[in-house]
Write an enzyme that holds these catalytic residues in place. Structure first.
Site, PDB file in Angstrom:
ATOM      1  CB  SER A   1       5.315  -3.301 -47.841  1.00  0.00           C
ATOM      2  OG  SER A   1       6.385  -2.643 -47.221  1.00  0.00           O
TER       3      SER A   1
HETATM    4  C1  SAM Z   1       6.568  -0.132 -44.564  1.00  0.00           C
HETATM    5  S1  SAM Z   1       7.440  -1.037 -43.298  1.00  0.00           S
HETATM    6  C2  SAM Z   1       7.922  -2.365 -44.364  1.00  0.00           C
HETATM    7  C3  SAM Z   1       8.301  -3.619 -43.653  1.00  0.00           C
HETATM    8  C4  SAM Z   1       8.450  -4.875 -44.461  1.00  0.00           C
HETATM    9  N1  SAM Z   1       8.746  -4.671 -45.857  1.00  0.00           N
HETATM   10  C5  SAM Z   1       7.177  -5.652 -44.275  1.00  0.00           C
HETATM   11  O1  SAM Z   1       6.347  -5.633 -45.178  1.00  0.00           O
HETATM   12  O2  SAM Z   1       7.001  -6.236 -43.220  1.00  0.00           O
HETATM   13  C6  SAM Z   1       8.971  -0.127 -43.066  1.00  0.00           C
HETATM   14  C7  SAM Z   1       9.860  -0.670 -42.000  1.00  0.00           C
HETATM   15  O3  SAM Z   1      11.059   0.100 -42.014  1.00  0.00           O
HETATM   16  C8  SAM Z   1      11.517   0.212 -40.687  1.00  0.00           C
HETATM   17  N2  SAM Z   1      12.496   1.318 -40.665  1.00  0.00           N
HETATM   18  C9  SAM Z   1      12.281   2.656 -40.784  1.00  0.00           C
HETATM   19  N3  SAM Z   1      13.446   3.327 -40.723  1.00  0.00           N
HETATM   20  C10 SAM Z   1      14.438   2.400 -40.565  1.00  0.00           C
HETATM   21  C11 SAM Z   1      15.862   2.474 -40.439  1.00  0.00           C
HETATM   22  N4  SAM Z   1      16.540   3.636 -40.431  1.00  0.00           N
HETATM   23  N5  SAM Z   1      16.553   1.318 -40.311  1.00  0.00           N
HETATM   24  C12 SAM Z   1      15.910   0.111 -40.289  1.00  0.00           C
HETATM   25  N6  SAM Z   1      14.560  -0.020 -40.369  1.00  0.00           N
HETATM   26  C13 SAM Z   1      13.836   1.113 -40.540  1.00  0.00           C
HETATM   27  C14 SAM Z   1      10.244   0.414 -39.890  1.00  0.00           C
HETATM   28  O4  SAM Z   1      10.409   0.110 -38.508  1.00  0.00           O
HETATM   29  C15 SAM Z   1       9.287  -0.565 -40.589  1.00  0.00           C
HETATM   30  O5  SAM Z   1       9.317  -1.838 -39.979  1.00  0.00           O
END
Ligand code: SAM
Length: 203
Positions: free
Chosen positions: A38
């Site tokens: 993010s």
């Molecule tokens: C925009 S990234 C944000 C990650 C974190 N906030 C960071 O900055 O490192 C969104 C994350 O959500 C995860 N994600 C998407 N759908 C998900 C789900 N149903 N359950 C768990 N994780 C999920 C993705 O794999 C990704 O790592």
């Protein structure tokens, strides 16, 4: 860096990574799973919105914990008497987030167990440490998952991007009588909160 980002069609993560590879900025193949970190200003915004619910001793859930950065911030805020749980559905990202945190100021909290990272579908929350004072969702949901509302403590707050192409960062407060108040904080653009299979489909 402007020339790396000024090409046409650089509107998707995959296209941007390919562009950076073409220019020789990235050589490593170890970038993937269709996940992104993010933007720092979104992490800062969410920490501000959740700060009253991240007091020492409180419980926090980070859905889509990715790199583990925000989960580590939550753990440092709630401290050793609190509980910070990250749930991420790509097991390889969970493993790398643990390695990241082991090198950070939050390493003792991971070791002692007040900071935990799990592989799983975050749409189901993580009932083991519920109810939560703070829930952050780092990916955009088409609608707010009911298990997350259920796992929010009365007096608790959830920050979650909601929508498909047009998304709003929603602030969801569970009132002391159990009723829910929802407001939109700002327009945002996040990757979807989805199934692992759907996320990896084009990978
Ligand atoms: C925009 S990234 C944000 C990650 C974190 N906030 C960071 O900055 O490192 C969104 C994350 O959500 C995860 N994600 C998407 N759908 C998900 C789900 N149903 N359950 C768990 N994780 C999920 C993705 O794999 C990704 O790592």
């Amino acid at each position: 860096m402007e020339r790396f980002f000024s090409g046409s069609g650089i509107n998707k993560n995959k296209a941007m990574v390919e562009h950076l590879q073409r220019y020789g900025v990235i050589n490593s193949k170890k970038i993937g799973y269709n996940a992104t970190i993010s933007a720092p200003h979104m992490h800062a915004t969410c920490l501000e919105l959740l700060q009253e619910n991240l007091q020492p001793g409180m419980h926090a859930l980070d859905v889509g914990s990715g790199t583990g950065y925000l989960t580590a911030c939550f753990a440092l805020m709630v401290g050793p008497q609190g509980c910070a749980v990250g749930v991420e559905h790509i097991p390889e990202l969970v493993a790398s987030s643990i390695k990241n945190i082991e090198k950070s100021a939050a390493a003792p909290l991971l070791k002692e167990g007040s900071l935990k990272l799990h592989a799983g579908d975050g749409r189901l929350g993580w009932p083991e440490c519920a109810p939560y004072d703070a829930i952050h969702v780092g990916a955009a949901a088409p609608e707010i998952p009911q298990p997350l509302i259920d796992q929010l403590k009365p007096g608790g707050r959830m920050v979650i991007p909601v929508g498909n192409i047009f998304q709003d960062l929603k602030v969801v407060d569970k009132n002391l009588d159990g009723s829910i108040s929802i407001r939109s904080e700002t327009s945002v653009r996040y990757v979807p909160l989805t199934s692992r299979e759907a996320q990896l489909r084009d990978y």
